[in-house]
Design an enzyme around this catalytic site. Structure first.
Site, mmCIF file in Angstrom:
data_model
loop_
_atom_site.group_PDB
_atom_site.id
_atom_site.type_symbol
_atom_site.label_atom_id
_atom_site.label_comp_id
_atom_site.label_asym_id
_atom_site.label_seq_id
_atom_site.Cartn_x
_atom_site.Cartn_y
_atom_site.Cartn_z
ATOM 1 N N GLY A 233 45.885 42.790 43.105
ATOM 2 C CA GLY A 233 46.720 42.643 41.926
ATOM 3 C C GLY A 233 46.381 41.408 41.101
ATOM 4 N N HIS A 234 47.041 41.313 39.959
ATOM 5 C CA HIS A 234 46.784 40.236 39.007
ATOM 6 C C HIS A 234 47.088 38.857 39.603
ATOM 7 C CE1 HIS A 234 51.027 39.214 38.029
ATOM 8 N NE2 HIS A 234 51.256 40.475 38.323
ATOM 9 N N ASP A 235 46.267 37.898 39.243
ATOM 10 C CA ASP A 235 46.479 36.488 39.586
ATOM 11 C C ASP A 235 46.370 36.195 41.078
ATOM 12 O OD1 ASP A 235 47.258 35.070 36.950
ATOM 13 O OD2 ASP A 235 48.529 36.849 36.947
#
Length: 329
Positions: A233-235
């Protein structure tokens, strides 16, 4: 996201048609979500219980939905809809690239390019890079020396691949974050304006998805290996020498420290940290941060309240067994 040049508080407030609290000449140097802010950055908050977290963070400008006391050295921009206006700022400073953006890469020596490969603008291919047939390479991408992309890999804009790394067919790197705010009549999408940084000697299997950060980077460290069908997922910040087996799902803003092992179908919920050298056996479900150097197992999906009662009861079992033993003839 760091701005190409600082912007004054009064200028930014005018852009958003909002009021501000602070010195007009107060400067903003970047725009970031709360988990990634540094001094000089702007972040947003629109839920009262998180006000203090935002106000006491490293961010020096806070986009907020209510006028409150301004901490020393900071400034506020008061907005009716901070989430919406944060998106407006992201789009203003990094507009979405047009779908037909294309260009000619900067080639190193001995680069091999298959048929049907499409490039965006500002692409750098270092020495010995190999790109298979029908890959799509976005803009502002750099691929390190002697790395290889097998056929039909997609790299979105703002992706960096280190040296001697390998990405197998069907993998997508840099896709949009799965991040939506619930409103009474719809789900509003958080815009994705960050990047992905893949280290050196990283191997990524087929049909993996690695999302860009919202305003900063998603990172995968040197010598880390991903099997097929892995979602990052993001980040997320994934350390060095990690092993991640097939069908693992890692939600946004997760930290895996160095040497973590996740076996098949492990699921990790958002904003957690898994410590250095931890090993999670197949199908384990991670609901809270875990210490490093330990092995973990287990996940059964039942009614959440029932499961919490069971966990509470199990914690009392040693005490119960001790009392029962004392009473046994």
């Amino acid at each position: 996201m760091k701005l190409s040049s600082p912007v004054r508080l009064d200028q930014l407030a005018k852009l958003l048609n909002c009021t501000f609290l602070g010195q007009p000449e107060h400067q903003i140097f970047g725009i970031n979500e709360i988990h990634g802010v540094q001094a000089g950055d702007l972040t947003f908050v629109d839920v009262k219980k998180y006000y203090q977290k935002a106000l006491s963070s490293a961010a020096t400008t806070i986009l907020i939905n209510k006028a409150v006391e301004v901490p020393e050295g900071k400034a506020l921009i008061v907005s009716e809809a901070p989430f919406r206006d944060f998106n407006r700022l992201l789009e203003h400073f990094q507009p979405l690239s047009p779908a037909d953006r294309h260009g000619t890469p900067q080639f190193g020596q001995d680069v091999v390019i298959g048929q049907g490969v499409v490039f965006g603008e500002n692409v750098v291919l270092e020495d010995g890079v190999q790109i298979g047939h029908n890959c799509v390479i976005g803009s502002d991408v750099r691929i390190g020396a002697h790395s290889r992309l097998f056929p039909q890999v997609t790299l979105y804009d703002h992706t960096t691949i280190g040296q001697h790394s390998c990405i197998n067919s069907g993998t997508v790197i840099g896709g949009e974050a799965f991040y939506f705010k619930s409103l009474p009549d719809r789900k509003e999408k958080m815009l994705t304006k960050g990047s992905v940084v893949i280290g050196n000697n990283v191997d990524i299997g087929s049909n993996c998805s690695i999302d860009r950060g919202i305003s900063g980077p998603t990172r995968i460290g040197d010598y880390t290996k991903l099997d097929n069908l892995v979602q990052v997922g993001h980040d997320c910040q994934i350390g060095q020498r990690c092993l991640i087996a097939a069908q693992v799902g890692i939600a946004g803003v997760v930290i895996l420290e160095d040497d973590v092992i996740l076996w098949g179908q492990v699921g990790v919920t958002p904003k957690l940290t898994i410590g250095k050298g931890a090993e999670l056996y197949g199908k384990a479900g991670v609901m809270s941060s875990l210490e490093g150097g330990k092995k973990y197992l287990g996940m059964v999906a039942v009614d959440a309240r029932q499961k919490l009662r069971e966990i509470a009861a199990l914690r009392k079992l040693p005490e119960f067994m001790a009392k029962w033993k004392d009473k046994t003839p």
